[in-house]
Design an enzyme around this catalytic site. Structure first.
Site, PDB file in Angstrom:
ATOM      1  N   SER A 142       0.820  -1.213   0.000  1.00  0.00           N
ATOM      2  CA  SER A 142       0.000   0.000   0.000  1.00  0.00           C
ATOM      3  C   SER A 142       0.856   1.267   0.000  1.00  0.00           C
ATOM      4  O   SER A 142       0.409   2.315  -0.460  1.00  0.00           O
ATOM      5  CB  SER A 142      -0.918  -0.005   1.222  1.00  0.00           C
ATOM      6  OG  SER A 142      -1.795  -1.113   1.190  1.00  0.00           O
ATOM      7  N   ARG A 278     -29.722 -30.850   7.987  1.00  0.00           N
ATOM      8  CA  ARG A 278     -29.092 -31.363   9.213  1.00  0.00           C
ATOM      9  C   ARG A 278     -30.110 -31.333  10.369  1.00  0.00           C
ATOM     10  O   ARG A 278     -30.694 -30.284  10.663  1.00  0.00           O
ATOM     11  CB  ARG A 278     -27.881 -30.504   9.552  1.00  0.00           C
ATOM     12  CG  ARG A 278     -27.225 -30.810  10.897  1.00  0.00           C
ATOM     13  CD  ARG A 278     -26.542 -32.147  10.896  1.00  0.00           C
ATOM     14  NE  ARG A 278     -25.670 -32.286  12.068  1.00  0.00           N
ATOM     15  CZ  ARG A 278     -25.084 -33.409  12.427  1.00  0.00           C
ATOM     16  NH1 ARG A 278     -25.264 -34.516  11.697  1.00  0.00           N
ATOM     17  NH2 ARG A 278     -24.317 -33.448  13.482  1.00  0.00           N
ATOM     18  N   GLN A 348     -19.231 -22.425  10.862  1.00  0.00           N
ATOM     19  CA  GLN A 348     -19.829 -22.667  12.171  1.00  0.00           C
ATOM     20  C   GLN A 348     -21.132 -23.455  12.055  1.00  0.00           C
ATOM     21  O   GLN A 348     -21.404 -24.362  12.839  1.00  0.00           O
ATOM     22  CB  GLN A 348     -20.088 -21.334  12.879  1.00  0.00           C
ATOM     23  CG  GLN A 348     -20.460 -21.448  14.345  1.00  0.00           C
ATOM     24  CD  GLN A 348     -19.279 -21.889  15.200  1.00  0.00           C
ATOM     25  OE1 GLN A 348     -18.133 -21.714  14.819  1.00  0.00           O
ATOM     26  NE2 GLN A 348     -19.570 -22.475  16.355  1.00  0.00           N
ATOM     27  N   PHE A 350     -21.938 -25.533   9.713  1.00  0.00           N
ATOM     28  CA  PHE A 350     -21.602 -26.918   9.360  1.00  0.00           C
ATOM     29  C   PHE A 350     -20.962 -27.665  10.523  1.00  0.00           C
ATOM     30  O   PHE A 350     -20.854 -28.892  10.486  1.00  0.00           O
ATOM     31  CB  PHE A 350     -20.653 -26.934   8.160  1.00  0.00           C
ATOM     32  CG  PHE A 350     -21.321 -26.896   6.817  1.00  0.00           C
ATOM     33  CD1 PHE A 350     -21.339 -28.018   6.004  1.00  0.00           C
ATOM     34  CD2 PHE A 350     -21.927 -25.741   6.354  1.00  0.00           C
ATOM     35  CE1 PHE A 350     -21.941 -27.991   4.763  1.00  0.00           C
ATOM     36  CE2 PHE A 350     -22.542 -25.695   5.104  1.00  0.00           C
ATOM     37  CZ  PHE A 350     -22.548 -26.829   4.301  1.00  0.00           C
ATOM     38  N   GLY A 352     -18.355 -29.455  12.837  1.00  0.00           N
ATOM     39  CA  GLY A 352     -17.118 -30.190  12.544  1.00  0.00           C
ATOM     40  C   GLY A 352     -16.943 -30.476  11.071  1.00  0.00           C
ATOM     41  O   GLY A 352     -15.825 -30.484  10.554  1.00  0.00           O
ATOM     42  N   GLU A 375      -5.578  -5.592  -3.458  1.00  0.00           N
ATOM     43  CA  GLU A 375      -6.137  -4.336  -3.990  1.00  0.00           C
ATOM     44  C   GLU A 375      -6.504  -3.357  -2.877  1.00  0.00           C
ATOM     45  O   GLU A 375      -7.506  -2.664  -2.921  1.00  0.00           O
ATOM     46  CB  GLU A 375      -7.339  -4.614  -4.902  1.00  0.00           C
ATOM     47  CG  GLU A 375      -6.927  -5.283  -6.197  1.00  0.00           C
ATOM     48  CD  GLU A 375      -7.944  -5.102  -7.297  1.00  0.00           C
ATOM     49  OE1 GLU A 375      -8.576  -4.031  -7.359  1.00  0.00           O
ATOM     50  OE2 GLU A 375      -8.101  -6.028  -8.095  1.00  0.00           O
TER      51      GLU A 375
END
Length: 395
Positions: A142, A278, A348, A350, A352, A375
């Site tokens: 930068s 789930r 989180q 999903f 494990g 960028e």
């Protein structure tokens, strides 16, 4: 999710044209059928997606900003942003390999003479060749004033010496726009920009960098050892380099923001699907407030990021120029941080399974991190925003 695609109200409209919807659908189809089946393999093996670059070129998803008079489609930044989001929904690493020509070619489009544009841009349309943008160095990201690469004028040529780092597609590019100092005493005001063929004598790819995410995009370090560049390859005048670089980044940041939105959208889509399937404690986890509130926040933040990105692209296309800098930084900062947050939350959700490579959200989380870095980091975007608030541009 889409942002108010139908209907036109008085004043401001976010409705897309038929052509824009078709272009977006084409990019989504390409992402779904061509990119996603190879995304995990190419990420794991860090494969440069030359096959997909060629296919994207064939169907018209590359170099869309090149003017019609030079053989291109002459599309605006807004259309390029739509493409970038959908390709990144497929895989941001592969997407960057495809769309990074926008970054490489932008300095030529912005500051090139008619002769330079005709020399360097039409070949990008004719064949699936790549170009790159070489600003960063081992000690200068930068802080452009720390650039050590030099360009010494010798008659009708310049002699370039130095090193470049973190350069997208450099290892597979035909040419690169290299930023080098022609007057060290002037700091960033002494930078100049040059189009340099990557096969020039003295150009050496030193290393293909092994990255955490976006691994299907080549990111390389290269050295310039007494590289002779004709003076006619200089873009603009000596000392114009910093201005050219900043104008380029203003132009491309909405596209980078769109890529972050695409990654966040992909993570959201996977999280919603998984939350419906789930089951814990006798119900889908989508029924648990701790999960569905996370997903509600994801949806809200993605939509906000998308709208900021669309606004920044619209402002640039509408001729606001440097006055659009603030909005480009709004979009880049918020979208990058949103992608990181959404992908983390998707992992989180999903649990494990989200932490192992068998499921796609692990990759998306790794890919998202880079949007906060390249960028202009999220911290640099905050500096730009603060500067524009307290010391607004005069032009």
């Amino acid at each position: 999710m889409t942002a108010m695609e139908t209907g036109v109200a008085g004043g401001v409209s976010f409705a897309q044209t038929h052509e824009q919807r078709e272009l977006r659908a084409l990019a989504r189809e390409f992402a779904e059928k061509e990119i996603r089946p190879k995304a995990a393999e190419y990420d794991e093996q860090q494969t440069h997606p030359s096959d997909l670059v060629a296919k994207a070129h064939d169907v018209g998803l590359m170099n869309v900003h090149i003017p019609e008079e030079l053989g291109g489609l002459g599309l605006r930044g807004f259309e390029g942003m739509l493409i970038g989001e959908e390709l990144s929904w497929g895989c941001s690493g592969i997407a960057v390999s495809i769309v990074a020509n926008t970054l490489g070619a932008a300095p030529v489009m912005i500051a090139g003479s008619d002769r330079q544009k005709r020399a360097w841009l039409p070949p990008l349309v004719e064949d699936p060749i790549l170009c790159s943008f070489a600003l960063s160095e081992p000690d200068a990201g930068s802080d452009a004033a720390r650039i050590k690469t030099t360009a010494e004028r010798r008659g009708d040529e310049y002699v370039l010496n130095g090193s470049k780092m973190f350069i997208t597609n450099a290892g597979h590019a035909a040419w690169s726009v290299v930023f080098a100092s022609t007057d060290k005493a002037q700091g960033h005001r002494g930078l100049s920009a040059f189009v340099v063929p990557m096969d020039a004598d003295g150009m050496v790819i030193e290393k293909h960098l092994d990255k955490m995410g976006q691994r299907a995009t080549d990111t390389s370090a290269f050295a310039l050892n007494d590289v002779l560049v004709p003076a006619e390859n200089r873009l603009g005048e000596e000392g114009d380099g910093f201005k050219i670089a900043m104008q380029t980044l203003d132009f491309t940041r909405p596209g980078t923001a769109a890529g972050a939105v695409g990654v966040a959208q992909a993570a959201y889509d996977y999280a919603v699907e998984y939350a419906k399937e789930r089951v814990t404690f006798g119900v889908p986890i989508a029924m648990h407030q701790g999960v569905n509130f996370l997903i509600a926040d994801m949806a809200t933040e993605i939509e906000a990021a998308r709208l900021l990105t669309w606004q920044a692209a619209w402002m640039l296309d509408s001729g606001y120029g440097r006055k659009a800098t603030l909005y480009s930084s709004f979009a880049k900062r918020f979208s990058a941080d949103t992608a990181m947050k959404v992908t983390t939350d998707a992992v989180q959700i999903f649990g494990g399974y989200g932490y192992i490579k068998e499921y796609p959200v692990e990759k998306l989380m790794r890919d998202a991190k880079l949007f906060q870095i390249y960028e202009g980091t999220s911290q640099i975007q905050r500096l730009v925003i603060a500067k524009e608030i307290f010391l607004p541009s005069a032009d």
